[in-house]
Design an enzyme around this catalytic site. Sequence first.
Site, short mmCIF file in Angstrom:
data_model
loop_
_atom_site.label_atom_id
_atom_site.label_comp_id
_atom_site.label_asym_id
_atom_site.label_seq_id
_atom_site.Cartn_x
_atom_site.Cartn_y
_atom_site.Cartn_z
N GLN A 63 0.84 -1.20 0.00
CA GLN A 63 0.00 0.00 0.00
C GLN A 63 0.88 1.25 0.00
OE1 GLN A 63 -3.46 -0.60 2.96
NE2 GLN A 63 -2.01 -2.22 3.46
N ASP B 23 6.24 4.87 -1.28
CA ASP B 23 7.58 5.43 -1.07
C ASP B 23 8.69 4.74 -1.87
OD1 ASP B 23 7.42 3.93 2.25
OD2 ASP B 23 8.02 3.02 0.34
N HIS C 112 -1.49 1.50 -4.24
CA HIS C 112 -1.89 2.91 -4.11
C HIS C 112 -0.99 3.86 -4.90
CE1 HIS C 112 -3.94 1.65 -0.08
NE2 HIS C 112 -4.65 1.32 -1.14
N GLY D 207 2.69 -4.32 9.08
CA GLY D 207 2.56 -2.89 9.29
C GLY D 207 1.40 -2.22 8.61
N1 APR Z 1 6.52 -2.50 12.50
C1 APR Z 1 5.30 -3.08 12.29
N2 APR Z 1 4.11 -2.41 12.35
C2 APR Z 1 4.17 -1.09 12.65
C3 APR Z 1 5.41 -0.42 12.92
C4 APR Z 1 6.62 -1.19 12.83
N3 APR Z 1 7.81 -0.64 13.06
N4 APR Z 1 5.13 0.89 13.20
C5 APR Z 1 3.77 1.02 13.12
N5 APR Z 1 3.19 -0.17 12.79
C6 APR Z 1 1.77 -0.44 12.55
C7 APR Z 1 0.81 0.40 13.36
O1 APR Z 1 0.52 -0.24 14.57
C8 APR Z 1 -0.42 0.49 12.45
O2 APR Z 1 -1.33 -0.56 12.73
O3 APR Z 1 1.52 -0.10 11.21
C9 APR Z 1 0.15 0.28 11.03
C10 APR Z 1 0.10 1.51 10.14
O4 APR Z 1 -1.24 1.80 9.88
P1 APR Z 1 -1.65 3.08 8.99
O5 APR Z 1 -0.89 4.26 9.43
O6 APR Z 1 -3.14 3.13 9.02
O7 APR Z 1 -1.10 2.72 7.53
P2 APR Z 1 -1.70 1.77 6.39
O8 APR Z 1 -2.48 0.64 7.00
O9 APR Z 1 -0.62 1.42 5.48
O10 APR Z 1 -2.73 2.78 5.65
C11 APR Z 1 -3.46 2.29 4.56
O11 APR Z 1 -4.40 4.46 4.15
O12 APR Z 1 -3.94 6.66 4.22
C12 APR Z 1 -4.19 5.63 3.36
O13 APR Z 1 -3.44 5.27 1.15
C13 APR Z 1 -3.00 5.38 2.45
O14 APR Z 1 -1.87 3.29 1.94
C14 APR Z 1 -2.46 4.04 2.96
C15 APR Z 1 -3.70 3.38 3.54
#
Ligand code: APR
Length: 241
Positions: A103, A106, A121, A187
């Site tokens: 997703q 970067d 994405h 993550g």
């Molecule tokens: N290792 C593993 N997991 C981690 C770490 C780490 N070092 N740091 C944070 N996390 C977890 C957090 O606990 C959280 O559950 O990663 C998750 C990140 O969640 P989001 O910030 O919601 O990101 P993501 O799920 O990728 O978002 C999905 O939302 O904003 C839109 O298009 C955008 O692709 C993105 C989509």
Amino acid sequence: MYDDSTVDIIPLDPNKYKKLVFFTGAGMSKESGIPTYRGKGGTWEEYNYKDYACQVAFEKNPNHVLDFHELRRKEAKSCQPHLGHSIISRVEKNHPDVTIVTQNIDGMHQRAGSKNVIELHGSLWRIRCDCSGVREDMGETYESRKCLKCGSWLRPDIIWFEDLLDNNVISKATNIISNSDLFISIGTSAVVYPAAGLPMTAKMNGAHCVEINLEPTNISSLYQDNFLGKAGDILPKLFPV
Ligand code: APR
Ligand code: ZN
């Protein structure tokens, strides 16, 4: 539910599986220094996506939106892939069928040497316009903000809120995941669909499903194995050299 600090993680042998999928979200890049989207210090905590990451905002004030994305390009360029990214690319190199479905926009997986990457994405490093379609733009700042041919504003090739995913991309990912026998989610908070529906596709098709996340998610119960912790700490234990 495992907690990283107490239980010895039993390594996974990739060769026991025919088709592996790594499904990654913003948490995969957190240890590289790129903020996640949600939770403390998340990008959407600081920036309102309605002003920076949707088509309406882009039409209203393209420079504002492009400034924001240049910030994110600068940030990503100032960061390096971490050990977790390298391990995934190593597993890919040593196995005939590994796909990274991410997703993230970067490009960190590719910078770590991964080849078979599906970007659900889009990417920070591509732009597009109607006259010439999608093309790469790899600099910290955009080479040009307007198309030199048709004069229209160049739109980052990113799936913003309210955008539909590219049909070819999501169907390719769904097809690969529905044939996978090992599915590892890393993550992601699993709140944004249709991406968050892909783990269930893996599960429904009999894959062994593993979740690596800093905190439990809404779909943690779907997985056979849950490892709570950082990707950079857990991946070396799951895939020791
Ligand atoms: N290792 C593993 N997991 C981690 C770490 C780490 N070092 N740091 C944070 N996390 C977890 C957090 O606990 C959280 O559950 O990663 C998750 C990140 O969640 P989001 O910030 O919601 O990101 P993501 O799920 O990728 O978002 C999905 O939302 O904003 C839109 O298009 C955008 O692709 C993105 C989509
Ligand atoms: Zn054009």
